[in-house]
Write a protein that holds these residues in place. Structure first.
Motif, short mmCIF file in Angstrom:
data_model
loop_
_atom_site.label_atom_id
_atom_site.label_comp_id
_atom_site.label_asym_id
_atom_site.label_seq_id
_atom_site.Cartn_x
_atom_site.Cartn_y
_atom_site.Cartn_z
N MET A 145 0.85 -1.19 0.00
CA MET A 145 0.00 0.00 0.00
C MET A 145 0.88 1.23 0.00
O MET A 145 1.85 1.33 0.75
N ASP A 146 0.51 2.18 -0.85
CA ASP A 146 1.23 3.46 -0.92
C ASP A 146 0.47 4.46 -0.05
O ASP A 146 -0.42 5.17 -0.53
N GLU A 147 0.84 4.52 1.22
CA GLU A 147 0.12 5.38 2.18
C GLU A 147 0.26 6.86 1.84
O GLU A 147 -0.68 7.64 2.07
N ASP A 148 1.40 7.27 1.30
CA ASP A 148 1.57 8.68 0.95
C ASP A 148 0.62 9.08 -0.18
O ASP A 148 -0.04 10.13 -0.10
N LEU A 149 0.52 8.25 -1.21
CA LEU A 149 -0.40 8.55 -2.31
C LEU A 149 -1.84 8.51 -1.83
O LEU A 149 -2.64 9.37 -2.18
N ARG A 150 -2.16 7.52 -1.01
CA ARG A 150 -3.51 7.44 -0.44
C ARG A 150 -3.85 8.73 0.30
O ARG A 150 -4.92 9.32 0.10
N ALA A 151 -2.95 9.18 1.15
CA ALA A 151 -3.18 10.41 1.92
C ALA A 151 -3.33 11.62 1.00
O ALA A 151 -4.18 12.49 1.25
N ASP A 152 -2.53 11.68 -0.06
CA ASP A 152 -2.65 12.80 -1.01
C ASP A 152 -4.03 12.81 -1.66
O ASP A 152 -4.69 13.84 -1.71
N LEU A 153 -4.47 11.67 -2.17
CA LEU A 153 -5.76 11.59 -2.85
C LEU A 153 -6.89 12.01 -1.91
O LEU A 153 -7.78 12.77 -2.29
N ILE A 154 -6.84 11.52 -0.69
CA ILE A 154 -7.88 11.85 0.29
C ILE A 154 -7.83 13.34 0.63
O ILE A 154 -8.87 13.99 0.75
N ARG A 155 -6.65 13.89 0.76
CA ARG A 155 -6.51 15.33 1.05
C ARG A 155 -7.04 16.17 -0.11
O ARG A 155 -7.74 17.16 0.09
N TRP A 156 -6.74 15.76 -1.34
CA TRP A 156 -7.19 16.53 -2.51
C TRP A 156 -8.71 16.54 -2.61
O TRP A 156 -9.31 17.58 -2.87
#
Length: 193
Positions: A1-12
């Motif tokens: 799992m790419d937690e950084d990308l997940r967090a970015d998408l959710i933040r956006w």
């Protein structure tokens, strides 16, 4: 799992939600495509293009259910970016066939594209004001309504509701014909038609 990308998408997508809620509260969201909302959509679309170039479609295995859904919502909201929506549809269809995306989200994106192009919907997911201004009804109509229930069930959508209440705080346009003409002109200007 790419937690950084997940967090970015959710933040956006959270930025999109926050902007939408704020503009809805003051009523300005419902008076055409608000420039601030459009700016958020375009910024998120640019960010997602970078993600697509780097890793392809961010599916469930890479970014979790919430991250994958956030990516879909970013595309779904990027209405001023026809090439992005059209280009993401086959990516999302493939992801859904592999269990990496929600088939209902694919259906909604397909309908969004069809409506934007002035074509009938397949799943009846895109709504606008009724002629009487009392409810929301499917935009441009639905193809083969006799088999709509089966198509919706096949992708996990609930049974069709043909008339829905408007969003909280939304008032029908004073001149529905003028609004539709404005939407048509906008669709031509950005390249949908």
């Amino acid at each position: 799992m790419d937690e950084d990308l997940r967090a970015d998408l959710i933040r956006w997508i959270a930025e999109d939600d926050e902007t939408r809620e704020r503009l809805a509260r003051d009523g300005s969201l419902f008076a055409g495509y608000h420039p601030e909302m459009e700016a958020v959509h375009r910024r998120n679309a640019a960010r997602l293009r970078e993600v697509l170039a780097r890793v392809g479609w961010p599916g469930r295995a890479r970014v979790g259910e919430d991250g994958a859904s956030a990516a879909w919502r970013i595309v779904q909201h990027a209405i001023g970016e026809p090439a992005l929506l059209r280009g993401c549809l086959p990516l999302l269809q493939r992801a859904a066939s592999e269990g990496e995306a929600d088939p209902a989200e694919v259906a909604m994106l397909e309908d969004r594209i069809r409506v934007s192009e002035g074509r009938l919907q397949r799943y009846g997911t895109q709504f606008d004001w009724s002629e009487d201004g009392a409810a929301m009804v499917p935009m441009v109509g639905v193809e083969a309504p006799e088999s709509l229930a089966e198509r919706r069930a096949a992708v996990g959508l609930p049974p069709m509701v043909w008339r829905r209440p408007p969003p909280p705080g939304a008032a029908p346009p004073a001149d529905l014909a003028a609004r539709r003409a404005e939407m048509e002109a906008w669709a031509r200007r950005v390249g949908w038609r």
